[in-house]
Design a protein around this motif. Structure first.
Motif, PDB file in Angstrom:
ATOM      1  N   THR A  99       0.871  -1.174   0.000  1.00  0.00           N
ATOM      2  CA  THR A  99       0.000   0.000   0.000  1.00  0.00           C
ATOM      3  C   THR A  99       0.906   1.221   0.000  1.00  0.00           C
ATOM      4  OG1 THR A  99      -1.686  -1.212   1.249  1.00  0.00           O
ATOM      5  CG2 THR A  99      -1.875   1.191   1.185  1.00  0.00           C
ATOM      6  N   PRO A 100       1.272   1.717  -1.172  1.00  0.00           N
ATOM      7  CA  PRO A 100       2.354   2.696  -1.242  1.00  0.00           C
ATOM      8  C   PRO A 100       1.959   4.145  -0.994  1.00  0.00           C
ATOM      9  CG  PRO A 100       1.691   2.080  -3.442  1.00  0.00           C
ATOM     10  CD  PRO A 100       0.867   1.246  -2.504  1.00  0.00           C
ATOM     11  N   ASP A 101       0.721   4.500  -1.313  1.00  0.00           N
ATOM     12  CA  ASP A 101       0.358   5.915  -1.287  1.00  0.00           C
ATOM     13  C   ASP A 101       0.101   6.372   0.153  1.00  0.00           C
ATOM     14  OD1 ASP A 101       0.082   6.570  -4.274  1.00  0.00           O
ATOM     15  OD2 ASP A 101      -1.110   4.753  -4.055  1.00  0.00           O
ATOM     16  N   THR A 102       0.931   7.286   0.610  1.00  0.00           N
ATOM     17  CA  THR A 102       0.843   7.798   1.973  1.00  0.00           C
ATOM     18  C   THR A 102       1.191   9.278   1.952  1.00  0.00           C
ATOM     19  OG1 THR A 102       1.560   7.392   4.264  1.00  0.00           O
ATOM     20  CG2 THR A 102       3.241   7.198   2.557  1.00  0.00           C
ATOM     21  N   GLY A 103       1.294   9.885   3.116  1.00  0.00           N
ATOM     22  CA  GLY A 103       1.637  11.304   3.151  1.00  0.00           C
ATOM     23  C   GLY A 103       1.612  11.850   4.554  1.00  0.00           C
ATOM     24  N   SER A 104       2.130  13.085   4.708  1.00  0.00           N
ATOM     25  CA  SER A 104       2.189  13.732   6.010  1.00  0.00           C
ATOM     26  C   SER A 104       2.352  15.233   5.820  1.00  0.00           C
ATOM     27  CB  SER A 104       3.375  13.178   6.818  1.00  0.00           C
ATOM     28  OG  SER A 104       3.506  13.834   8.056  1.00  0.00           O
ATOM     29  N   ALA A 105       1.689  15.988   6.647  1.00  0.00           N
ATOM     30  CA  ALA A 105       1.865  17.440   6.725  1.00  0.00           C
ATOM     31  C   ALA A 105       1.688  18.131   5.379  1.00  0.00           C
ATOM     32  CB  ALA A 105       3.243  17.772   7.313  1.00  0.00           C
ATOM     33  N   GLY A 106       0.752  17.650   4.574  1.00  0.00           N
ATOM     34  CA  GLY A 106       0.481  18.293   3.294  1.00  0.00           C
ATOM     35  C   GLY A 106       1.330  17.804   2.140  1.00  0.00           C
ATOM     36  N   TRP A 107       2.160  16.776   2.377  1.00  0.00           N
ATOM     37  CA  TRP A 107       3.005  16.207   1.327  1.00  0.00           C
ATOM     38  C   TRP A 107       2.475  14.843   0.914  1.00  0.00           C
ATOM     39  CZ3 TRP A 107       7.287  18.701  -0.731  1.00  0.00           C
ATOM     40  CH2 TRP A 107       7.756  19.823  -0.027  1.00  0.00           C
ATOM     41  N   ARG A 108       2.531  14.547  -0.379  1.00  0.00           N
ATOM     42  CA  ARG A 108       2.254  13.206  -0.877  1.00  0.00           C
ATOM     43  C   ARG A 108       3.558  12.412  -0.881  1.00  0.00           C
ATOM     44  NH1 ARG A 108       0.109  14.224  -6.588  1.00  0.00           N
ATOM     45  NH2 ARG A 108      -0.319  11.968  -6.588  1.00  0.00           N
ATOM     46  N   GLN A 109       3.495  11.200  -0.340  1.00  0.00           N
ATOM     47  CA  GLN A 109       4.699  10.389  -0.200  1.00  0.00           C
ATOM     48  C   GLN A 109       4.428   8.947  -0.638  1.00  0.00           C
ATOM     49  OE1 GLN A 109       5.110  11.883   4.068  1.00  0.00           O
ATOM     50  NE2 GLN A 109       7.282  11.663   3.506  1.00  0.00           N
ATOM     51  N   ILE A 110       5.509   8.177  -0.734  1.00  0.00           N
ATOM     52  CA  ILE A 110       5.429   6.764  -1.118  1.00  0.00           C
ATOM     53  C   ILE A 110       6.079   5.933  -0.027  1.00  0.00           C
ATOM     54  CG2 ILE A 110       6.133   5.028  -2.806  1.00  0.00           C
ATOM     55  CD1 ILE A 110       3.983   7.029  -3.772  1.00  0.00           C
ATOM     56  N   LEU A 182       2.578  17.389  -3.591  1.00  0.00           N
ATOM     57  CA  LEU A 182       1.852  18.096  -2.537  1.00  0.00           C
ATOM     58  C   LEU A 182       0.382  17.700  -2.579  1.00  0.00           C
ATOM     59  CD1 LEU A 182       3.375  21.678  -2.939  1.00  0.00           C
ATOM     60  CD2 LEU A 182       3.705  20.154  -0.971  1.00  0.00           C
ATOM     61  N   GLY A 183      -0.248  17.794  -1.433  1.00  0.00           N
ATOM     62  CA  GLY A 183      -1.674  17.516  -1.385  1.00  0.00           C
ATOM     63  C   GLY A 183      -1.991  16.282  -0.569  1.00  0.00           C
ATOM     64  N   VAL A 184      -3.202  15.777  -0.800  1.00  0.00           N
ATOM     65  CA  VAL A 184      -3.694  14.625  -0.044  1.00  0.00           C
ATOM     66  C   VAL A 184      -3.370  13.351  -0.806  1.00  0.00           C
ATOM     67  CG1 VAL A 184      -5.737  13.512   0.937  1.00  0.00           C
ATOM     68  CG2 VAL A 184      -5.548  16.012   0.938  1.00  0.00           C
ATOM     69  N   SER A 185      -2.870  12.362  -0.089  1.00  0.00           N
ATOM     70  CA  SER A 185      -2.547  11.079  -0.699  1.00  0.00           C
ATOM     71  C   SER A 185      -3.785  10.442  -1.309  1.00  0.00           C
ATOM     72  CB  SER A 185      -1.959  10.152   0.363  1.00  0.00           C
ATOM     73  OG  SER A 185      -1.781   8.863  -0.139  1.00  0.00           O
ATOM     74  N   ALA A 186      -3.637   9.901  -2.506  1.00  0.00           N
ATOM     75  CA  ALA A 186      -4.756   9.270  -3.212  1.00  0.00           C
ATOM     76  C   ALA A 186      -4.424   7.807  -3.460  1.00  0.00           C
ATOM     77  CB  ALA A 186      -5.013   9.976  -4.540  1.00  0.00           C
ATOM     78  N   PRO A 187      -5.195   6.875  -2.900  1.00  0.00           N
ATOM     79  CA  PRO A 187      -4.936   5.455  -3.124  1.00  0.00           C
ATOM     80  C   PRO A 187      -4.908   5.111  -4.611  1.00  0.00           C
ATOM     81  CG  PRO A 187      -6.558   5.746  -1.385  1.00  0.00           C
ATOM     82  CD  PRO A 187      -6.344   7.099  -1.996  1.00  0.00           C
ATOM     83  N   GLY A 188      -3.899   4.372  -5.019  1.00  0.00           N
ATOM     84  CA  GLY A 188      -3.773   3.956  -6.408  1.00  0.00           C
ATOM     85  C   GLY A 188      -3.058   4.938  -7.300  1.00  0.00           C
ATOM     86  N   ALA A 189      -2.641   6.080  -6.753  1.00  0.00           N
ATOM     87  CA  ALA A 189      -2.007   7.099  -7.598  1.00  0.00           C
ATOM     88  C   ALA A 189      -0.681   6.608  -8.166  1.00  0.00           C
ATOM     89  CB  ALA A 189      -1.807   8.387  -6.795  1.00  0.00           C
ATOM     90  N   LEU A 190       0.171   6.009  -7.331  1.00  0.00           N
ATOM     91  CA  LEU A 190       1.461   5.534  -7.827  1.00  0.00           C
ATOM     92  C   LEU A 190       1.265   4.415  -8.839  1.00  0.00           C
ATOM     93  CD1 LEU A 190       4.579   5.598  -7.682  1.00  0.00           C
ATOM     94  CD2 LEU A 190       4.402   3.767  -5.991  1.00  0.00           C
ATOM     95  N   LEU A 191       0.418   3.465  -8.518  1.00  0.00           N
ATOM     96  CA  LEU A 191       0.204   2.349  -9.437  1.00  0.00           C
ATOM     97  C   LEU A 191      -0.312   2.839 -10.779  1.00  0.00           C
ATOM     98  CD1 LEU A 191       0.137  -0.643 -10.051  1.00  0.00           C
ATOM     99  CD2 LEU A 191      -2.131  -0.742  -9.001  1.00  0.00           C
TER     100      LEU A 191
END
Length: 441
Positions: A99-110, A182-191
């Protein structure tokens, strides 16, 4: 252990650079090796097929991120001994979590998992791409390679960590999560992004093996360009040299007296224990079936192994000028002084006197210098595929490698002459005449 040659083979290094650039994951390493083998006339065999057509000539088999290739000279008896070059395709890195899509403090992360012995700080502040394979609903797989600055693991500014130069402590879970927007993490975005890059429908992707890689290309370094620097030199130098040796053996005007074999395993950096790792049965089964395809039986296979030799080729430690005390004072390999023969009496390396003599003799015949290495007695010793291959097959094995610095870092260094010297001696090893040191015969 004579002085090395002054001439630098830039053609060999240029081809190595191309190999490394094209091979950011073990699956790409296998694809790059297969491409070179097919160009030399080798044909792929699939494990599920009958191998009656694989009696002579060049053949190779792929299992995930591993490859075994061999060449059978015309008329070779079923019990002809093997000359094996063993390597590995994987390198320590950061691998994408399920489950790669994550984030913190307004950042989108993997979200990533640490693979192997990674010096974490070497992955900070680097432009990172994504590579690996996608597993589709229909059972097929598809390679993917995103050579773009997609992700980055940013280091905390010194203003917010004034004691950083007194010791950087990185938490593997909290501090190694790369950002990519930047922004809210979206499930499936990286894939979705990776599937697009691979030309696949994201809805058809049910699994993946994805990892991060440094996109900075290989190059020369030093006042006289006497070094090369690149990602994944451990252990793509050895895979590249092994492919070159096997191709040379197949194209030689003098048919080799042995069956030259290249075994490039996956998962060495995490202990070799997998279906495509050196602890598994992959190599043993392939060699056995290669004997059977020539009409041989168990007796022929046992005879072929009894007189076999294996070179386990993996990068090793050059003496570090800033930490020379961490090396044995009488065993301090240097770049551009030829391959290193690695010894450890506690079987972290498989080398014994017979194996050392066989490889040293090959170096002499090839006109290539060599260097010995043992670890400092007070320091733990690394290991390789050598001991597990020797134990699995019961084959005399010698551990060797190119001397380098920054091993397991995101970017490594070795001598600019050493890759070609390694390829030259491996070619001599697999094409040797049946005289001198041979296995247990």
């Amino acid at each position: 252990m004579s002085p090395t040659h002054d001439t630098l083979d830039r053609g060999h290094n240029d081809d190595l650079f191309s190999f490394v650039r094209a091979s950011p994951s073990p699956y790409h390493v296998v694809a790059s090796a297969a491409q070179r083998l097919e160009k030399a006339g080798f044909a792929e065999l699939r494990e599920r097929d009958e191998w009656t057509a694989g009696a002579e000539g060049g053949r190779y088999v792929v299992r995930g991120g591993a490859l075994v290739a061999w060449y059978v000279p015309p008329g070779a008896p079923a019990g002809t001994p093997f000359r094996i070059v063993g390597t590995h395709t994987d390198s320590p890195n950061l691998r994408v979590k399920p489950t790669p899509d994550t984030g913190s403090a307004g950042w989108r992360q993997i979200a990533v998992e640490i693979y192997g012995g990674v010096p974490l700080n070497t992955w900070l502040d680097r432009d990172l791409g994504v590579s690996g394979r996608l597993a589709l609903r229909d059972g097929s797989t598809r390679l993917v390679r995103v050579d773009k600055p997609l992700l980055r693991v940013p280091q905390l500014a010194i203003h917010l960590d004034r004691a950083v130069n007194e010791g950087l402590a990185l938490d593997r879970q909290r501090h190694m999560t790369p950002l990519w927007g930047l922004g809210v993490s979206a499930p499936g975005a990286l894939l979705g992004r990776i599937a697009d890059e691979a030309g696949a429908d994201a809805a058809e992707v049910l699994g993946w093996d994805l990892m991060l890689h440094d996109i900075q290309p290989p190059g020369y370094l030093g006042a006289d360009e006497e070094f090369i620097v690149a990602p994944r030199l451990d252990n793509q130098i050895s895979v590249h040299a092994g492919v070159a040796a096997l191709v040379a053996a197949a194209g030689s005007a003098r048919p080799p007296a042995f069956i030259p074999v290249l075994a490039a395993f996956d998962h060495e950096e995490v202990g070799n224990g997998s279906e495509s790792g050196a602890q598994g049965p992959f190599l043993e089964r392939v060699l056995g079936r290669a004997v059977t395809a020539r009409g041989g039986g168990p007796e022929d296979f046992d005879r072929a192994l009894a007189d076999a030799l294996c070179v386990s080729s993996d990068m090793t430690h050059a003496v570090h000028p800033n930490y020379a005390e961490r090396h044995d004072p009488d065993h301090r390999p240097l770049p551009n002084a030829g391959p290193v023969i690695k010894v450890n009496v506690n079987q972290r390396y498989a080398s014994d006197g017979v194996g050392v003599a066989a490889f040293a003799a090959a170096c002499e015949r090839a006109g290539v210098p060599w260097q010995p290495f043992v670890s400092h007695n007070a320091m733990p010793c690394g290991t390789s595929i050598g001991p597990v291959t020797a134990a699995r097959l019961g084959v005399t094995t010698v551990d060797v490698g190119v001397a380098g610095l920054s091993m397991h870092s995101a970017r490594e260094l070795c001598g600019a002459r050493d890759p070609e010297l390694l390829a030259r001696v491996l070619t001599e090893f697999v094409t040797a005449e049946r005289t001198g040191v041979t296995g247990r015969a």
